[in-house]
Design a protein around this motif. Structure first.
Motif, PDB file in Angstrom:
ATOM      1  N   ASP A 142     -97.943-124.006  35.954  1.00 25.76           N
ATOM      2  CA  ASP A 142     -97.033-123.486  34.930  1.00 25.76           C
ATOM      3  C   ASP A 142     -97.175-121.974  34.807  1.00 25.76           C
ATOM      4  O   ASP A 142     -96.189-121.263  34.607  1.00 25.76           O
ATOM      5  N   PRO A 197     -89.894-125.168  36.623  1.00 23.45           N
ATOM      6  CA  PRO A 197     -89.999-123.795  36.110  1.00 23.45           C
ATOM      7  C   PRO A 197     -89.152-122.788  36.892  1.00 23.45           C
ATOM      8  O   PRO A 197     -88.598-121.859  36.307  1.00 23.45           O
ATOM      9  N   SER A 201     -85.594-120.704  35.445  1.00 24.17           N
ATOM     10  CA  SER A 201     -85.426-119.249  35.425  1.00 24.17           C
ATOM     11  C   SER A 201     -83.996-118.828  35.727  1.00 24.17           C
ATOM     12  O   SER A 201     -83.572-117.735  35.331  1.00 24.17           O
ATOM     13  N   ASN A 269     -88.930-115.932  33.495  1.00 21.38           N
ATOM     14  CA  ASN A 269     -88.847-115.221  32.217  1.00 21.38           C
ATOM     15  C   ASN A 269     -89.854-115.711  31.180  1.00 21.38           C
ATOM     16  O   ASN A 269     -89.672-115.521  29.984  1.00 21.38           O
ATOM     17  N   THR A 270     -90.934-116.362  31.633  1.00 18.20           N
ATOM     18  CA  THR A 270     -92.007-116.754  30.726  1.00 18.20           C
ATOM     19  C   THR A 270     -93.180-115.781  30.870  1.00 18.20           C
ATOM     20  O   THR A 270     -93.312-115.106  31.888  1.00 18.20           O
ATOM     21  N   ASN A 272     -96.980-114.780  31.381  1.00 15.31           N
ATOM     22  CA  ASN A 272     -98.297-115.151  31.886  1.00 15.31           C
ATOM     23  C   ASN A 272     -99.124-113.863  31.965  1.00 15.31           C
ATOM     24  O   ASN A 272     -98.620-112.779  31.645  1.00 15.31           O
ATOM     25  N   GLY A 360     -97.111-116.445  22.532  1.00 17.70           N
ATOM     26  CA  GLY A 360     -96.890-115.290  23.385  1.00 17.70           C
ATOM     27  C   GLY A 360     -96.899-113.988  22.610  1.00 17.70           C
ATOM     28  O   GLY A 360     -97.364-112.959  23.114  1.00 17.70           O
ATOM     29  N   TRP A 412     -86.701-112.471  27.735  1.00 17.07           N
ATOM     30  CA  TRP A 412     -88.057-112.997  27.840  1.00 17.07           C
ATOM     31  C   TRP A 412     -88.335-114.039  26.765  1.00 17.07           C
ATOM     32  O   TRP A 412     -87.922-113.873  25.619  1.00 17.07           O
ATOM     33  N   HIS A 413     -89.042-115.095  27.131  1.00 19.68           N
ATOM     34  CA  HIS A 413     -89.457-116.126  26.183  1.00 19.68           C
ATOM     35  C   HIS A 413     -90.834-115.757  25.646  1.00 19.68           C
ATOM     36  O   HIS A 413     -91.826-115.785  26.383  1.00 19.68           O
ATOM     37  N   THR A 414     -90.893-115.429  24.366  1.00 16.35           N
ATOM     38  CA  THR A 414     -92.139-114.934  23.781  1.00 16.35           C
ATOM     39  C   THR A 414     -92.842-115.971  22.912  1.00 16.35           C
ATOM     40  O   THR A 414     -93.834-115.659  22.258  1.00 16.35           O
ATOM     41  N   ARG A 416     -94.389-118.689  23.951  1.00 16.18           N
ATOM     42  CA  ARG A 416     -95.577-119.255  24.581  1.00 16.18           C
ATOM     43  C   ARG A 416     -96.211-118.235  25.517  1.00 16.18           C
ATOM     44  O   ARG A 416     -95.546-117.332  26.014  1.00 16.18           O
TER      45      ARG A 416
END
Length: 428
Positions: A142, A197, A201, A269-270, A272, A360, A412-414, A416
């Protein structure tokens, strides 16, 4: 009562009219649309004056690309599918050659066509063992789906290589076939686990199912083409062991190259550790936020754990008891009781440990503090300076609303932070 009497008359008047129809002409295509009195809708093609090539191209796009392409997907999808097609073509051709080699090593003399039919027989227990082992690595996949997708194809080629070489040592057939299927079993799990995943995106209009369906259709098509090419090679150039030893590495190199280029095109767009560090570094240096499409070319796909100096040389996910003392942890919680991150100075980097329920946004706040701190003081072995730390925290608080707003507006996904199997802590 009067209204009830008039209703049948209205219905009868509607039925007296014939079907409702109209003609639409768009890009040299004329269509007849019609609603029948019983409610049925029909469409009839009246004329199509487009060139044959354009008709074939649009038919291909409608079959193998999501509805509304290219406006219904994020940037990079076209390049992604091109190399995905090449990847499946080469892997299918390699599959035929490896299967034929295994059957030769087992003492059989199959035709190339038979190799494709009986290949499923070679799936033994070692493949399932590989799947079980790889299934425990889901959290890491992930966090770094691109890296694990490349790793999956490298594993696949290693397993295929063992199978291709098996005729050279037929007395070790079981060992080589078992190891080959073990590697391919791990590759199968990694490839399937990272598929969603990567597709997510590209989903732009809630069309994830359409993306998956069209992507699988394209993969199936080029798998068939690849099997055809593999049969042709096995019947001609690769009918001998010398031919396989030459052709298989070339196909493998092309296969790995395709998946690397494919992954470069994916705008994940997650958040890490690597993408967060790159975003913070851009914001600190230039005051702007990169979009997922722009940031994809800066990602290190093979070694994502490298330190980024402009982002504070942050390492995230180490165990709390290994990076800080109880007294230092207590002082930190007294200074920042509401924060869900803990920073600790290392010899060459800054450690950040997140609470169990940190999001996140919490990771972004901690990373900004670490970056501002690193820009204000030289790293030392004596821990964090409280005065500089408070100054860095205040700077973070002043810019964070704008930083977060620009991140979200850029896609952006904030919510997580995907840190793989990194350690987190819980406190009361």
């Amino acid at each position: 009562m009067n209204l009830l009497r008039k209703e049948p008359e209205k219905l009868q008047k509607v039925e007296e009219f014939g079907p409702v129809w109209w003609v639409e002409t768009s890009e040299n295509i004329s269509r007849h649309f019609q609603f029948d009195p019983d409610g049925q809708f029909s469409v009839k093609l009246l004329g199509d004056s487009r060139p044959v090539f354009k008709r074939v191209t649009e038919s291909f796009l409608n079959t193998f690309y999501p509805s509304g392409y290219p406006y219904s997907v994020n940037e990079g999808y076209g390049r992604y599918t091109q190399f995905r097609a090449l990847q499946h073509f080469t892997s299918a051709a390699l599959y035929v050659l490896s299967t034929q080699s295994l059957l030769f090593a087992a003492g059989l003399r199959p035709t190339p066509a038979q190799a494709t039919v009986v290949s499923w027989v070679l799936k033994d227990g070692m493949e399932h063992v590989g799947k079980l082992i790889c299934s425990n690595l889901g959290a890491r996949m992930d966090s770094e789906p691109k890296r694990w997708r490349i790793f999956a194809d490298v594993l696949y080629d290693m397993g295929t290589g063992l199978e291709v070489l098996s005729p050279l040592c037929p007395h070790l057939f079981l060992q080589m076939a078992g190891l080959g299927n073990f590697a391919k079993g791990m590759a199968t799990v990694a490839a399937r686990a990272t598929r969603l995943p990567l597709y997510s995106s590209f989903a732009k209009e809630g069309n994830l199912s359409d993306l998956v369906a069209k992507g699988e259709a394209l993969s199936t098509l080029f798998n068939v083409f690849g099997m055809g090419a593999g049969i042709a090679l096995a019947s001609t150039v690769c009918s001998s062991m010398q031919g396989k030893v030459i052709a298989a590495p070339l196909l493998s190199v092309l296969h790995v190259f395709s998946v690397v280029e494919e992954m470069k095109a994916v705008p994940v767009n997650t958040l890490n550790p690597q993408r967060t560090a790159l975003l913070v570094a851009d914001f600190i240096k230039m005051g702007k936020i990169s979009t997922p499409a722009n940031l994809r070319y800066k990602e290190d796909l093979l070694f994502p754990g490298r330190l980024i100096e402009d982002a504070g040389n942050v390492i995230v996910g180490r165990a709390l008891h290994k990076v800080t003392k109880p007294s230092s942890f207590q002082k930190w919680k007294e200074m920042f009781p509401e924060e869900k991150f803990v920073l600790s100075q290392g010899s060459k980097w800054t450690n950040m440990v997140l609470e169990q329920n940190a999001s996140g946004e919490d990771a972004l706040r901690g990373w900004l503090v670490a970056a501002y701190y690193a820009s204000n003081i030289e790293q030392s072995f004596d821990g964090l300076s409280p005065n500089v730390l408070l100054e860095s925290y205040e700077r973070m608080e002043s810019v964070f609303p704008r930083f977060l707003s620009e991140l979200q507006s850029n896609g952006w996904h904030t919510d997580r932070f995907l840190d793989g199997t990194g350690c987190r802590f819980s406190s009361q």
